[in-house]
Design an enzyme around this catalytic site. Sequence first.
Site, PDB file in Angstrom:
ATOM      1  N   ASP A 272       5.779  13.618  41.345  1.00  0.00           N
ATOM      2  CA  ASP A 272       4.747  13.299  42.346  1.00  0.00           C
ATOM      3  C   ASP A 272       3.690  14.379  42.562  1.00  0.00           C
ATOM      4  O   ASP A 272       2.737  14.180  43.310  1.00  0.00           O
ATOM      5  CB  ASP A 272       5.420  12.957  43.687  1.00  0.00           C
ATOM      6  CG  ASP A 272       6.288  14.096  44.207  1.00  0.00           C
ATOM      7  OD1 ASP A 272       6.249  15.204  43.616  1.00  0.00           O
ATOM      8  OD2 ASP A 272       7.013  13.879  45.198  1.00  0.00           O
ATOM      9  N   GLY A 273       3.900  15.558  41.951  1.00  0.00           N
ATOM     10  CA  GLY A 273       2.905  16.619  42.128  1.00  0.00           C
ATOM     11  C   GLY A 273       2.956  17.300  43.487  1.00  0.00           C
ATOM     12  O   GLY A 273       2.106  18.122  43.810  1.00  0.00           O
TER      13      GLY A 273
ATOM     14  N   ASP B 152       8.213  29.113  30.558  1.00  0.00           N
ATOM     15  CA  ASP B 152       7.058  28.575  31.293  1.00  0.00           C
ATOM     16  C   ASP B 152       6.927  29.239  32.666  1.00  0.00           C
ATOM     17  O   ASP B 152       5.936  29.031  33.356  1.00  0.00           O
ATOM     18  CB  ASP B 152       7.164  27.057  31.444  1.00  0.00           C
ATOM     19  CG  ASP B 152       8.497  26.607  32.012  1.00  0.00           C
ATOM     20  OD1 ASP B 152       9.531  26.872  31.369  1.00  0.00           O
ATOM     21  OD2 ASP B 152       8.518  26.020  33.115  1.00  0.00           O
TER      22      ASP B 152
HETATM   23  P1  AMP Z   1       9.750  24.523  37.487  1.00  0.00           P
HETATM   24  O1  AMP Z   1      11.193  24.336  37.145  1.00  0.00           O
HETATM   25  O2  AMP Z   1       9.457  24.423  38.955  1.00  0.00           O
HETATM   26  O3  AMP Z   1       9.159  25.751  36.890  1.00  0.00           O
HETATM   27  O4  AMP Z   1       8.970  23.284  36.855  1.00  0.00           O
HETATM   28  C1  AMP Z   1       9.046  22.926  35.509  1.00  0.00           C
HETATM   29  C2  AMP Z   1       7.958  21.919  35.175  1.00  0.00           C
HETATM   30  O5  AMP Z   1       8.074  20.747  35.999  1.00  0.00           O
HETATM   31  C3  AMP Z   1       6.544  22.429  35.391  1.00  0.00           C
HETATM   32  O6  AMP Z   1       5.752  21.895  34.363  1.00  0.00           O
HETATM   33  C4  AMP Z   1       6.164  21.856  36.733  1.00  0.00           C
HETATM   34  O7  AMP Z   1       4.776  21.716  36.886  1.00  0.00           O
HETATM   35  C5  AMP Z   1       6.869  20.519  36.706  1.00  0.00           C
HETATM   36  N1  AMP Z   1       7.149  20.009  38.056  1.00  0.00           N
HETATM   37  C6  AMP Z   1       8.097  20.485  38.922  1.00  0.00           C
HETATM   38  N2  AMP Z   1       8.067  19.781  40.071  1.00  0.00           N
HETATM   39  C7  AMP Z   1       7.084  18.859  39.957  1.00  0.00           C
HETATM   40  C8  AMP Z   1       6.559  17.826  40.800  1.00  0.00           C
HETATM   41  N3  AMP Z   1       7.048  17.594  42.015  1.00  0.00           N
HETATM   42  N4  AMP Z   1       5.558  17.072  40.322  1.00  0.00           N
HETATM   43  C9  AMP Z   1       5.060  17.274  39.087  1.00  0.00           C
HETATM   44  N5  AMP Z   1       5.509  18.215  38.253  1.00  0.00           N
HETATM   45  C10 AMP Z   1       6.507  18.998  38.661  1.00  0.00           C
HETATM   46 MG    MG Z   2       7.466  26.569  36.780  1.00  0.00          MG
END
Ligand code: AMP
Ligand code: MG
Length: 439
Positions: free
Chosen positions: A56-57, A191
């Site tokens: 959901d972003g 990442d």
């Molecule tokens: P993270 O584990 O938080 O580093 O996220 C890993 C990937 O998932 C990254 O590409 C984030 O942008 C994506 N992501 C995490 N949560 C969301 C969310 N609620 N909506 C869209 N993308 C997400």
């Molecule tokens: Mg991240």
Amino acid sequence: MQPWASNYGGHQFGHWAGQLGDGRAISLGEVVDRVGRRWELQLKGAGPTPYSRNADGRAVLRSSIREFLCSEAMHHLGVPTTRALSLVATGEQVIRDMFYDGHPAAETGAIVCRVAPSFIRFGHFELPSSRGETDLLGRLIDFTIRRDFPELRGEGATVRADWFGEVCARTATMIAHWMRVGFVHGVMNTDNMSILGLTIDYGPYGWIDNFDPDWTPNTTDRQHRRYRFGQQPQVAHWNLACLAQALAPAFGSIEPLQAGLQRYVDAYTAADRANIAAKLGLVECRDEDITLMQDLYEWMAAAGIDMTIFFRSLSDTAAVMLTPESFSDAWYDLTRRPTQEASLRTWLDRYRVRLDSDPQSSEKRREAMRAANPRFVLRNWLAQQAIDRANEGDESEIHALLDVMRQPYDDQPGRERFAGRRPDWAMNRAGCSMLSCSS
Ligand code: AMP
Ligand code: MG
């Protein structure tokens, strides 16, 4: 404004995860401050982007408070980090299954505006490389060098080699700071690694209370403990090796990449020795001091001792006055004290002998130790208390914590409650000792 989201890939938990991208980060633009530094402003949680995939972003209030407070706390501790400019609740509800156990619930949505000279990650280089887009990879490398590493001179292969070495050295510096203050990132996927060597993406991070090199705050990582406290230096090296592999097509020869990885090892080893000297109040770290520190850490783990309180007590007590009683506040399990105190006494004797051969005056030593051993860190349960209050509409604890964390190396009379051991209620409480990636 022409806001943007960027595309990147990454290795997650040891495996190539393909394209990821800014799924919930939207950059608004750049500002140049009065002294000429350039800052990118980025909203986290403002809604879908082209890289949101099925998500959901959005972001929830609890995780946004954690990112806001911790990035500021890290900055004031002297740890390279992205910063946080603002935190707002959106007034919208966001659905999250906090423990991925089939219990989704509505939570308050929020947005943090974070700030850094650049949000470029290792994964930004891995993605074009994985697609065979060598030309794009080369342009991204040159752009990054020109924009974010202007101090690097030279051309072509030479400057690229210098740049990779610099990335390795900065990463070593960052990790050494984490180890010094007891910070566990929790999700060191490629990442989540900044090309500037900044701590980025505050998710299921945690702070060491009782010293335990095997501890990880991240429930998703509970089984393999890949991202446990004591393994962070090795993981960073592994991540740099992934980056090196991705960069190889743009380098022509792997020799400078191998040299860069060696620079990480050398820089980390040097920074670790500097940490030992600073934390123990020694002018220099001799080879035998590494053993002295290792033995202390082993004892702390066996005895269940609060890392922050221990080192601060060690800093605050004159060498001649040091006894096991100097550390009365640091025990989590008093039943261990009768059996563990003798080893502490022995260690303190060794330490005192070592100090006798150190040329530094005790005032200088105390000053140096207090600058390396913080009194206040953003303990998990402190952040959780601020979150609990905020969920009831009271944001005062966020401000109180932020204020304390701005002077983490100072004694702050009247604010002792922020420097205490983890209370029993926080032992197994969600948000205090266990966190998932759900945010
Ligand atoms: P993270 O584990 O938080 O580093 O996220 C890993 C990937 O998932 C990254 O590409 C984030 O942008 C994506 N992501 C995490 N949560 C969301 C969310 N609620 N909506 C869209 N993308 C997400
Ligand atoms: Mg991240």
